[in-house]
Design a protein around this motif. Structure first.
Motif, PDB file in Angstrom:
ATOM      1  N   UNK A 114      -3.542 -44.461  13.266  1.00 60.35           N
ATOM      2  CA  UNK A 114      -4.937 -43.999  12.989  1.00 60.35           C
ATOM      3  C   UNK A 114      -5.611 -44.375  11.730  1.00 60.35           C
ATOM      4  N   UNK A 115      -4.691 -44.205  10.783  1.00 56.85           N
ATOM      5  CA  UNK A 115      -5.280 -44.813   9.449  1.00 56.85           C
ATOM      6  C   UNK A 115      -5.958 -46.149   9.455  1.00 56.85           C
ATOM      7  N   UNK A 132       2.839 -31.670   3.126  1.00 54.00           N
ATOM      8  CA  UNK A 132       1.859 -30.247   3.512  1.00 54.00           C
ATOM      9  C   UNK A 132       0.606 -30.962   3.803  1.00 54.00           C
ATOM     10  N   UNK A 133       0.123 -32.283   3.377  1.00 55.53           N
ATOM     11  CA  UNK A 133      -1.210 -32.639   3.936  1.00 55.53           C
ATOM     12  C   UNK A 133      -1.253 -33.154   5.129  1.00 55.53           C
ATOM     13  N   UNK A 134      -2.505 -33.142   5.863  1.00 55.18           N
ATOM     14  CA  UNK A 134      -2.539 -33.920   7.192  1.00 55.18           C
ATOM     15  C   UNK A 134      -3.951 -34.825   7.034  1.00 55.18           C
ATOM     16  N   UNK A 135      -3.675 -35.804   7.594  1.00 53.95           N
ATOM     17  CA  UNK A 135      -4.697 -36.927   7.568  1.00 53.95           C
ATOM     18  C   UNK A 135      -5.761 -36.389   8.614  1.00 53.95           C
ATOM     19  N   UNK A 136      -6.965 -36.521   8.093  1.00 59.01           N
ATOM     20  CA  UNK A 136      -8.236 -36.396   8.960  1.00 59.01           C
ATOM     21  C   UNK A 136      -9.242 -37.589   9.010  1.00 59.01           C
ATOM     22  N   UNK A 137      -9.935 -37.569   9.857  1.00 58.60           N
ATOM     23  CA  UNK A 137     -10.723 -38.831  10.097  1.00 58.60           C
ATOM     24  C   UNK A 137     -11.876 -38.420   9.346  1.00 58.60           C
ATOM     25  N   UNK A 160     -19.719 -32.950   4.862  1.00 60.30           N
ATOM     26  CA  UNK A 160     -18.695 -32.306   3.977  1.00 60.30           C
ATOM     27  C   UNK A 160     -17.473 -32.980   3.846  1.00 60.30           C
ATOM     28  N   UNK A 161     -16.777 -33.515   4.659  1.00 59.59           N
ATOM     29  CA  UNK A 161     -15.580 -33.792   4.749  1.00 59.59           C
ATOM     30  C   UNK A 161     -15.181 -35.246   4.168  1.00 59.59           C
ATOM     31  N   UNK A 162     -16.374 -35.798   3.999  1.00 54.14           N
ATOM     32  CA  UNK A 162     -16.559 -37.262   3.357  1.00 54.14           C
ATOM     33  C   UNK A 162     -17.228 -36.999   1.981  1.00 54.14           C
ATOM     34  N   UNK A 163     -17.593 -35.912   1.556  1.00 55.21           N
ATOM     35  CA  UNK A 163     -18.455 -35.979   0.513  1.00 55.21           C
ATOM     36  C   UNK A 163     -19.654 -36.868   0.770  1.00 55.21           C
ATOM     37  N   UNK A 164     -20.146 -37.072   1.964  1.00 55.86           N
ATOM     38  CA  UNK A 164     -21.475 -37.635   1.835  1.00 55.86           C
ATOM     39  C   UNK A 164     -21.176 -39.241   2.186  1.00 55.86           C
ATOM     40  N   UNK A 165     -19.929 -39.583   1.685  1.00 53.23           N
ATOM     41  CA  UNK A 165     -19.636 -41.031   1.873  1.00 53.23           C
ATOM     42  C   UNK A 165     -19.613 -41.688   3.165  1.00 53.23           C
ATOM     43  N   UNK A 166     -19.655 -41.012   4.218  1.00 53.46           N
ATOM     44  CA  UNK A 166     -19.841 -41.761   5.469  1.00 53.46           C
ATOM     45  C   UNK A 166     -21.194 -41.851   5.807  1.00 53.46           C
TER      46      UNK A 166
END
Length: 402
Positions: free
Chosen positions: A97-98, A138-143, A220-226
Motif C-alpha cells: 500500500x505504501x 501500535x501505529x497503523x498506516x493510513x492513506x 486534516x490527516x495530511x495537514x493540507x499537504x495533499x
C-alpha cells in the motif's frame, strides 16, 4: 461575525507586500536574528521559536526549518537516526500500500526535478514510512500519511526526517494512526461547533444541506499537504501546526470554510453541491490572514469550551491532544545544539537545573497561542462534540484522495 474575503488580500500577506523592499529586508533580518538568539539560549527558548513559527512569514527558509522543527518536536539532532532492517520491505504488511501511494505522489515533488532524483527520494520516502511503522507497532498506516512524510523529507532530508516523523507520528498524528477512524471522526466533529461560534447562519445552512465534514478529511490527516499545490504554502502551514496544539489543523479548516461563507450560501442547499464546492480548495487563499484568524479562534474558543457540547466522551489518554501538555513541558528543557555538542565532547560540566521558560510572564497573543495546550485541560480529540458527521458516509462513494 463572518470571516469574509478581504479585497486584495493575497496569499503572501503583508510580509511580502510591506512598505517596500528595504522594510521587508529589515523585518526579515530582525526575525532571523531573533530565531538564532532563541536557538542559542540556554535552555532553548522554545516559546520564542513557537512565536516565530506562528507569526507572519513563519520560519522563512528551509535552512531555518532544519534547525527549528527539531526543537518544536523535542528531537535531539545529535543522536544517531534510527536504522532500518534490511528485510523490512519483505516483512512489512504495509509495503504494497505504501508503494502504491508513493508512486502516485509525483506532484508532491518539485516541478522539473530529474526523474532519477525523484525516484531516489521516493525510495527514501518508502524507507522512512516503513521504519517508523516497524519501530512503533501500535501505529497503523493510513492513506495520506505519505503526504506528510514527503514534506519533511523534502525540507530536512532523510536522516532528520525519520526522527521528526517518528516523533510527530507518536504525538500530533497519533489519533490518525489508530486501527479505527473513531478518534479522527471526533476531531472532525470540532469543525461545525467552531463554525457555529462565528457564523450560525453558515452552520445552519451546512446542517440543512447534510454535508457533514468528510470534505475536510484529507485536509486534516495530511495537514493540507495533499490539497495545496504550492509547496511554500504547505511548509508555511507546517511551521504553524508544529508550533501549536494538535487540534489547530481543524481550526484552520474551519477558517477556510468561514472565508468561503458567501460561496457556500450561494450554493444549492444540498449535500452534493456543498460538498463539491468545499472539497475543491482554492489555491490563492490569504494564508497569513487565515493563520492569524485560526489562532484567534483557538484562543477565543479553546477545545475545552467546545467540548462542553459533546454528547459522549472517551478516555482522554487515548488522544494526541490530551498528551500535548507533557510533550510541551518536555520540549522546554532542550539544550542548544552548541551546548549539546560541547557536552558530547566532555567540554562542559553539568549545569544546574534549568528554569521552566513557561514561568516567565508573557501576554503576547502569539505566546498564548503557542502554549495554549499547557493551560487547556482536555481530552480534546476523543470527545464527540456533535453527532458524528460521518454517519452518512457509507451511502456515498466519495473519492477522498484523487
Amino acid at each position: 461575525m463572518a470571516l469574509r474575503p478581504s479585497k486584495g488580500d493575497g496569499s503572501a500577506g503583508r510580509w511580502d507586500r510591506g512598505a517596500g523592499k528595504a522594510d521587508f529586508n529589515a523585518k526579515r533580518k530582525k526575525k532571523v536574528a531573533e530565531i538564532h538568539q532563541a536557538l542559542n539560549s540556554d535552555p532553548i527558548d522554545v516559546a520564542a521559536l513557537r512565536r516565530m513559527a506562528i507569526s507572519e512569514g513563519g520560519l522563512l527558509t528551509d535552512e531555518i526549518r532544519c534547525q527549528v522543527w527539531p526543537k518544536l518536536l523535542n528531537v535531539n539532532t545529535s543522536e544517531p537516526p534510527p536504522v532500518s532492517r534490511k528485510d523490512l520491505r519483505d516483512m512489512s504488511k504495509d509495503y504494497q500500500q505504501v508503494l502504491l501511494d508513493v508512486r502516485r505522489s509525483l506532484r508532491r515533488f518539485p516541478p522539473g526535478m530529474p526523474d532519477e532524483q525523484r525516484e531516489g527520494l521516493q525510495e527514501e520516502l518508502i524507507d522512512i514510512i516503513l521504519l517508523v511503522l516497524d519501530r512503533n507497532p501500535q501505529l497503523h498506516y493510513y492513506q495520506g500519511y505519505h503526504d506528510i512524510v514527503v514534506t519533511f523529507l523534502l525540507v530536512v532530508g532523510e536522516r532528520l526526517a525519520t526522527s521528526l516523523v517518528e516523533k510527530l507520528s507518536t504525538h500530533h498524528l497519533r489519533d490518525f494512526m489508530d486501527p479505527t477512524m473513531d478518534n479522527t471522526k471526533h476531531i472532525l466533529n470540532y469543525l461545525m461547533p467552531i463554525i457555529d461560534q462565528v457564523s450560525p447562519e453558515l452552520h445552519d445552512f451546512m446542517q440543512s444541506a447534510e454535508v457533514g465534514t468528510i470534505f475536510a478529511l484529507s485536509w486534516l490527516i495530511t495537514w493540507f499537504g495533499h490539497v495545496l499545490m504550492d509547496f511554500r504554502h504547505v511548509v508555511r502551514l507546517y511551521d504553524f501546526f508544529l508550533a501549536c496544539h494538535p487540534l489547530m489543523p481543524i481550526y484552520f479548516a474551519a477558517v477556510i470554510v468561514l472565508y468561503r461563507e458567501q460561496e457556500v450560501l450561494d450554493c444549492d442547499c444540498d449535500m452534493a453541491s456543498v460538498h463539491h464546492l468545499l472539497s475543491q480548495i482554492p489555491q490563492d487563499l490569504p494564508y497569513e490572514t487565515l493563520i492569524s484568524r485560526a489562532g484567534d479562534l483557538f484562543v477565543q474558543f479553546p477545545p475545552s469550551e467546545l467540548a462542553r457540547e459533546a454528547a459522549a466522551q472517551q478516555e482522554a489518554e487515548r488522544t494526541a491532544a490530551s498528551t500535548f501538555k507533557d510533550f510541551e513541558l518536555a520540549s522546554t528543557q532542550q539544550r542548544p545544539d552548541m551546548v549539546l555538542r560541547q557536552r558530547f565532547r566532555g567540554l562542559l560540566r553539568p549545569e544546574a537545573r534549568t528554569k521552566d521558560v513557561l514561568t516567565k510572564p508573557r501576554t503576547n497573543r502569539f505566546v498564548k497561542l503557542a502554549v495554549m495546550g499547557l493551560t487547556v485541560a482536555l481530552g480534546a480529540a476523543a470527545l464527540a462534540v456533535v453527532k458524528s458527521a460521518l454517519e452518512w458516509a457509507p451511502k456515498f462513494q466519495l473519492q477522498l484522495f484523487p
